[in-house]
Structures are given as C-alpha cells and as structure tokens.
Design a protein around this motif. Structure first.
Motif, PDB file in Angstrom:
ATOM      1  N   HIS A 296      45.826  28.283  44.308  1.00  0.00           N
ATOM      2  CA  HIS A 296      45.559  28.861  42.988  1.00  0.00           C
ATOM      3  C   HIS A 296      44.112  29.326  42.874  1.00  0.00           C
ATOM      4  CE1 HIS A 296      43.885  24.817  42.080  1.00  0.00           C
ATOM      5  NE2 HIS A 296      43.254  25.397  41.082  1.00  0.00           N
ATOM      6  N   VAL A 297      43.229  28.711  43.658  1.00  0.00           N
ATOM      7  CA  VAL A 297      41.813  29.080  43.618  1.00  0.00           C
ATOM      8  C   VAL A 297      41.603  30.462  44.237  1.00  0.00           C
ATOM      9  CG1 VAL A 297      39.477  28.351  44.208  1.00  0.00           C
ATOM     10  CG2 VAL A 297      41.236  26.636  43.785  1.00  0.00           C
ATOM     11  N   ALA A 298      42.280  30.711  45.346  1.00  0.00           N
ATOM     12  CA  ALA A 298      42.183  32.025  45.985  1.00  0.00           C
ATOM     13  C   ALA A 298      42.736  33.111  45.064  1.00  0.00           C
ATOM     14  CB  ALA A 298      42.933  32.015  47.316  1.00  0.00           C
ATOM     15  N   GLU A 299      43.831  32.821  44.373  1.00  0.00           N
ATOM     16  CA  GLU A 299      44.403  33.792  43.426  1.00  0.00           C
ATOM     17  C   GLU A 299      43.429  34.061  42.281  1.00  0.00           C
ATOM     18  OE1 GLU A 299      47.965  31.783  42.379  1.00  0.00           O
ATOM     19  OE2 GLU A 299      49.049  32.347  44.218  1.00  0.00           O
ATOM     20  N   ASN A 300      42.792  33.018  41.804  1.00  0.00           N
ATOM     21  CA  ASN A 300      41.822  33.152  40.719  1.00  0.00           C
ATOM     22  C   ASN A 300      40.634  34.003  41.165  1.00  0.00           C
ATOM     23  OD1 ASN A 300      40.892  32.470  38.064  1.00  0.00           O
ATOM     24  ND2 ASN A 300      39.571  30.912  38.926  1.00  0.00           N
ATOM     25  N   ARG A 301      40.179  33.758  42.374  1.00  0.00           N
ATOM     26  CA  ARG A 301      39.038  34.508  42.927  1.00  0.00           C
ATOM     27  C   ARG A 301      39.367  35.997  43.010  1.00  0.00           C
ATOM     28  NH1 ARG A 301      37.789  30.850  46.437  1.00  0.00           N
ATOM     29  NH2 ARG A 301      39.213  31.566  48.051  1.00  0.00           N
ATOM     30  N   ASP A 302      40.603  36.317  43.391  1.00  0.00           N
ATOM     31  CA  ASP A 302      41.017  37.714  43.478  1.00  0.00           C
ATOM     32  C   ASP A 302      40.986  38.390  42.108  1.00  0.00           C
ATOM     33  OD1 ASP A 302      41.398  37.581  46.204  1.00  0.00           O
ATOM     34  OD2 ASP A 302      43.558  37.231  46.071  1.00  0.00           O
ATOM     35  N   LEU A 303      41.344  37.658  41.059  1.00  0.00           N
ATOM     36  CA  LEU A 303      41.315  38.223  39.710  1.00  0.00           C
ATOM     37  C   LEU A 303      39.893  38.600  39.312  1.00  0.00           C
ATOM     38  CD1 LEU A 303      43.774  35.820  37.822  1.00  0.00           C
ATOM     39  CD2 LEU A 303      44.226  38.167  38.592  1.00  0.00           C
ATOM     40  N   TYR A 304      38.937  37.734  39.621  1.00  0.00           N
ATOM     41  CA  TYR A 304      37.543  38.033  39.273  1.00  0.00           C
ATOM     42  C   TYR A 304      36.995  39.175  40.125  1.00  0.00           C
ATOM     43  CZ  TYR A 304      37.203  34.018  36.181  1.00  0.00           C
ATOM     44  OH  TYR A 304      37.383  33.153  35.135  1.00  0.00           O
ATOM     45  N   ARG A 305      37.400  39.204  41.381  1.00  0.00           N
ATOM     46  CA  ARG A 305      36.923  40.277  42.260  1.00  0.00           C
ATOM     47  C   ARG A 305      37.397  41.637  41.742  1.00  0.00           C
ATOM     48  NH1 ARG A 305      38.826  38.362  46.848  1.00  0.00           N
ATOM     49  NH2 ARG A 305      36.957  37.177  47.361  1.00  0.00           N
ATOM     50  N   ALA A 306      38.619  41.697  41.233  1.00  0.00           N
ATOM     51  CA  ALA A 306      39.147  42.948  40.691  1.00  0.00           C
ATOM     52  C   ALA A 306      38.355  43.386  39.465  1.00  0.00           C
ATOM     53  CB  ALA A 306      40.625  42.783  40.348  1.00  0.00           C
ATOM     54  N   LYS A 307      37.880  42.432  38.680  1.00  0.00           N
ATOM     55  CA  LYS A 307      37.096  42.786  37.489  1.00  0.00           C
ATOM     56  C   LYS A 307      35.703  43.268  37.868  1.00  0.00           C
ATOM     57  CE  LYS A 307      38.487  38.909  35.441  1.00  0.00           C
ATOM     58  NZ  LYS A 307      38.730  37.863  34.427  1.00  0.00           N
ATOM     59  N   ILE A 308      35.145  42.714  38.920  1.00  0.00           N
ATOM     60  CA  ILE A 308      33.854  43.210  39.406  1.00  0.00           C
ATOM     61  C   ILE A 308      34.019  44.617  39.984  1.00  0.00           C
ATOM     62  CG2 ILE A 308      31.990  42.823  41.062  1.00  0.00           C
ATOM     63  CD1 ILE A 308      32.539  39.802  40.743  1.00  0.00           C
ATOM     64  N   ASP A 309      35.157  44.854  40.663  1.00  0.00           N
ATOM     65  CA  ASP A 309      35.457  46.211  41.136  1.00  0.00           C
ATOM     66  C   ASP A 309      35.473  47.194  39.969  1.00  0.00           C
ATOM     67  OD1 ASP A 309      35.731  45.296  43.731  1.00  0.00           O
ATOM     68  OD2 ASP A 309      37.922  45.207  43.653  1.00  0.00           O
ATOM     69  N   ALA A 310      36.109  46.785  38.874  1.00  0.00           N
ATOM     70  CA  ALA A 310      36.184  47.655  37.696  1.00  0.00           C
ATOM     71  C   ALA A 310      34.806  47.903  37.114  1.00  0.00           C
ATOM     72  CB  ALA A 310      37.102  47.032  36.647  1.00  0.00           C
ATOM     73  N   ALA A 311      33.978  46.865  37.071  1.00  0.00           N
ATOM     74  CA  ALA A 311      32.623  47.021  36.552  1.00  0.00           C
ATOM     75  C   ALA A 311      31.831  48.010  37.388  1.00  0.00           C
ATOM     76  CB  ALA A 311      31.919  45.666  36.515  1.00  0.00           C
ATOM     77  N   GLU A 312      31.993  47.938  38.699  1.00  0.00           N
ATOM     78  CA  GLU A 312      31.286  48.867  39.577  1.00  0.00           C
ATOM     79  C   GLU A 312      31.775  50.295  39.363  1.00  0.00           C
ATOM     80  OE1 GLU A 312      29.672  48.741  44.109  1.00  0.00           O
ATOM     81  OE2 GLU A 312      31.712  48.035  43.780  1.00  0.00           O
ATOM     82  N   ARG A 313      33.067  50.455  39.150  1.00  0.00           N
ATOM     83  CA  ARG A 313      33.637  51.780  38.925  1.00  0.00           C
ATOM     84  C   ARG A 313      33.181  52.365  37.581  1.00  0.00           C
ATOM     85  NH1 ARG A 313      38.419  50.262  38.774  1.00  0.00           N
ATOM     86  NH2 ARG A 313      38.929  50.490  36.573  1.00  0.00           N
TER      87      ARG A 313
END
Length: 399
Positions: A296-313
């Motif tokens: 569940h931790v790896a899944e959670n990390r992926d969710l935050y990474r996607a939001k940082i991707d959006a911030a960069e975009r």
C-alpha cells in the motif's frame, strides 16, 4: 498561574493563517480549496480497519506503554527491510511505539534537556529554519535556548553544519533534523548524516532525526540515520522518529515510533509511564499490520508522484518550481511577482480561492531581520489528483 515559558512560543502558523485570510470574502461561486495543511486525504488501506475489527475484544485491556512485542517486531521488520539493517543491529528493546511522533518529539525535551541551574547558561537546542514548531516547543518548555540554523537555497535547504562554531556545539544538547524535509522536500545524503552523527558523538549531544516522510519520495529512496549508525556498529547519541500518518495515510491513528540508543529508549519508556498516552491494543495490532505491509505504501507513493508530475506540467519553471526529492509539499518562490509570502498568500486566496501558507509562518526571523521563508509559500499536495490539478491551475492562472 501559567508556566511563563508559554509566552515564548509563537502563534501556531495555522492560527496566523486564519487571521490573515478569514475576513476576506471570495468571489461568488468560487469554491475554496485548502492546500495549506499537510493532512493526507488518500484513504488508508482496508487492512487498517479489518485489523481493528479483528481485535475488538481487547478494548477493555490496559495497553503496555512500551508497545506489544508484536508491534515492536513489526517495526523492527520494517526498519530492517527499509534500511538494509543487519538483523541484530536494532532489536526490539531499541524501539518505542508512540501515539504519533508529535507527542514524542515534544516529550523528548523532558527526557534529554537538563535545565540550567541559577547562574548557568541555558542548554542549546539546534533546529533547522524553517522548522516544525514542536521542535521549538520541546526546547522552550524545558528552559533551553533554540538556535535556528538557516536552511535556504544557498545551502541546499539543509542547515550548514560546518558553519556552526565549536563553542555552540559544546553547549548543544539536542539537534533536530528532518529528512525528507518539511517544507522544502530536500533529502540529506549519507555524507551529511554521517557528519551530523559524528558531531553528536564528538560533543555528546543527541541527534534527533525526524524521518516521517521517508516513504514518500520521487525517484531515489532516501537514506536514513540508522544506515549511517550501522557503519559504526552503535546507536549511541541517535534517535529516529517515524510515523504512519504519511506512510499509510493514517493521521487519525496517531501511531509512530522512536528507535535508537537503547539507553535513551529505556529512559523514554520510564518517562512515558508517567506522562505518555498508551496506544490501545486494537490500534497497536493495526499499526503492526501496516508496518508489515509495503504494497500500500508503494501505491501511495505513486499517487504523490503523479501529483508532482502535474505540478511540473502546470507550473513549469514558474515560481521557482523544482521537484521535491521527498514529501508532498511544494516550496514555491514568489519573489518575482510579490513582495513577500503574505502578499502572495492573500492574492492567491482572494483571486484563486486556494489556501496556501506563507513560508515565513514556518520560519524564524533572525537578529538581522532575515527570515528564510519570506519569499516562499508552501503548497500541500494532499488531495486527490483532480483537486490538486484544479488548485495549481488556478494559481498558474493569476501569474
């Protein structure tokens, strides 16, 4: 009637934020979005509730302050996996479960600060600037003197340990460090942690590593202080703090732990027997289950990474955007458009309906009038993806 040390504590940053924003009305129809508080909005895994339900017959029992053997064993397993520790390096006697790390970070001052006697200088507690307010509370409520170490871009958002004079180290009793950092998202490398631990042992103070964001990282897994301690084969002068609040989106569980120097852990148990809350047995069982599970931790990390991707975009290079190495905050430089962080926060609220927090509310102004947070705002990427993208798009729209 009231402890005079309370007057030395500054207003909590979120009360200052309410005072700044709450009397300003938003344009009609603009739905407010709160990006100011680092409270995870992802749901915790079902494992949490299922384990509580499976242990619902133990609510009537007094829980051990030092934690059940099962919980401490689960924590040891997490530490061994996460930091590639030898099985006999951190045993369960060097682990203390606590009701959230805020409680532990505050109480550690009661344990480790020897208050100055009449005519003596106050002991020093060194904290990064910006800082988590509890670090300062632990110092001033035990009559110690906080020393604020600048952590700005000029030194990679980490305190410059080399710039601290020997005379200061000699009077130091505690050094608080946070990695990954809040709010800047930086990560201390092995050389930095090795130096911090070396200083703690040379000058005989305790290094307190707040590692509650250790499982939320962008690409490279952050190293931890226990890894560096293993090089020397001893946990002396070191305590590390971890939490399930961010790792497992379980802020309401109020569950974390302290691990490190066994002598200090033993003394901490004795202190908590008097003043610490015990975690109920169903919650200890749930905590053990969460520490045992990494999926569940790896899944959670992926969710935050996607939001940082959006911030960069969405932000690109505006507001000094950079990808934080760890954690879930953006630390944005507003100096190209606004005079200071409060002006930026107010305009973002009035025009975009997005609630962020001024960086100077999270930092201390020094004797020269310099505050390392004056030109920054902190944005917490804690909501679901669509809300985060909406908030960032609104901010970008007023630039």
């Amino acid at each position: 009637m009231v402890n005079s040390s309370l007057s030395l504590l500054s207003d909590y940053p979120f009360q200052r934020l309410r005072d700044l924003l709450d009397h300003h009305e938003l344009p009609e129809g603009l739905q407010p979005l709160a990006m100011s508080i680092g409270e995870p909005q992802h749901q915790p895994p079902r494992l949490l509730q299922d384990t509580i339900n499976a242990n619902d017959t133990t609510w009537n029992k007094y829980p051990p302050v030092g934690g059940t053997p099962e919980l401490r064993t689960a924590i040891k397993g997490f530490l061994d996996r996460r930091y590639d520790l030898k099985p006999d390096f951190v045993n369960i006697d060097a682990i203390l479960p606590v009701c959230g790390t805020r409680e532990a970070l505050f109480l550690i001052g009661n344990l480790l600060i020897d208050r100055a006697k009449d005519g003596q200088e106050k002991p020093l507690v060194l904290v990064p600037n910006p800082f988590y307010q509890v670090y300062v509370g632990a110092a001033v409520m035990n009559e110690a003197e906080p020393v604020y170490l600048p952590a700005g871009p000029e030194n990679g958002f980490m305190p410059d340990l080399e710039a601290v004079e020997a005379a200061t180290w000699e009077k130091t009793t505690l050094l608080f460090l946070c990695s990954p950092g809040n709010p800047q998202g930086m990560v201390a490398d092995k050389a930095y942690l090795r130096k911090a631990l070396e200083l703690a042992r040379t000058y005989d103070f305790t290094l307190l590593m707040d590692e509650c964001y250790a499982e939320l990282y962008d690409t490279d897994k952050p190293c931890g202080a226990l890894e560096l301690a293993q090089e020397s084969g001893t946990l002396k002068n070191l305590l590390v703090f971890h939490s399930l609040s961010k790792r497992s989106n379980a802020a309401g569980l109020r569950s974390g732990f302290v691990a490190g120097d066994p002598a200090l852990i033993n003394s901490f148990v004795n202190l908590r027997n008097y003043g610490g809350a015990s975690m109920p047995l169903p919650l200890q069982a749930a905590s053990a289950a969460l520490w045992d599970d990494d999926t569940h931790v790896a899944e959670n990390r992926d969710l935050y990474r996607a939001k940082i991707d959006a911030a960069e975009r969405i932000l690109g290079t505006r507001l000094g955007f950079y990808r934080p190495a760890g954690g879930f905050f953006l630390w944005l430089d507003v100096s190209e458009r606004w005079d200071d962080a409060e002006a930026a926060t107010l305009e973002i609220w009035q025009k975009a309906g997005v609630r962020v927090i001024p960086g100077n509310y999270l930092a201390k102004t020094d004797a020269n009038g310099k505050n390392p947070g004056t030109t920054y705002i902190r944005v917490a990427l804690v909501h679901e993806q669509d809300i985060v993208e909406e908030a960032l798009t609104r901010i970008a729209g007023i630039l």
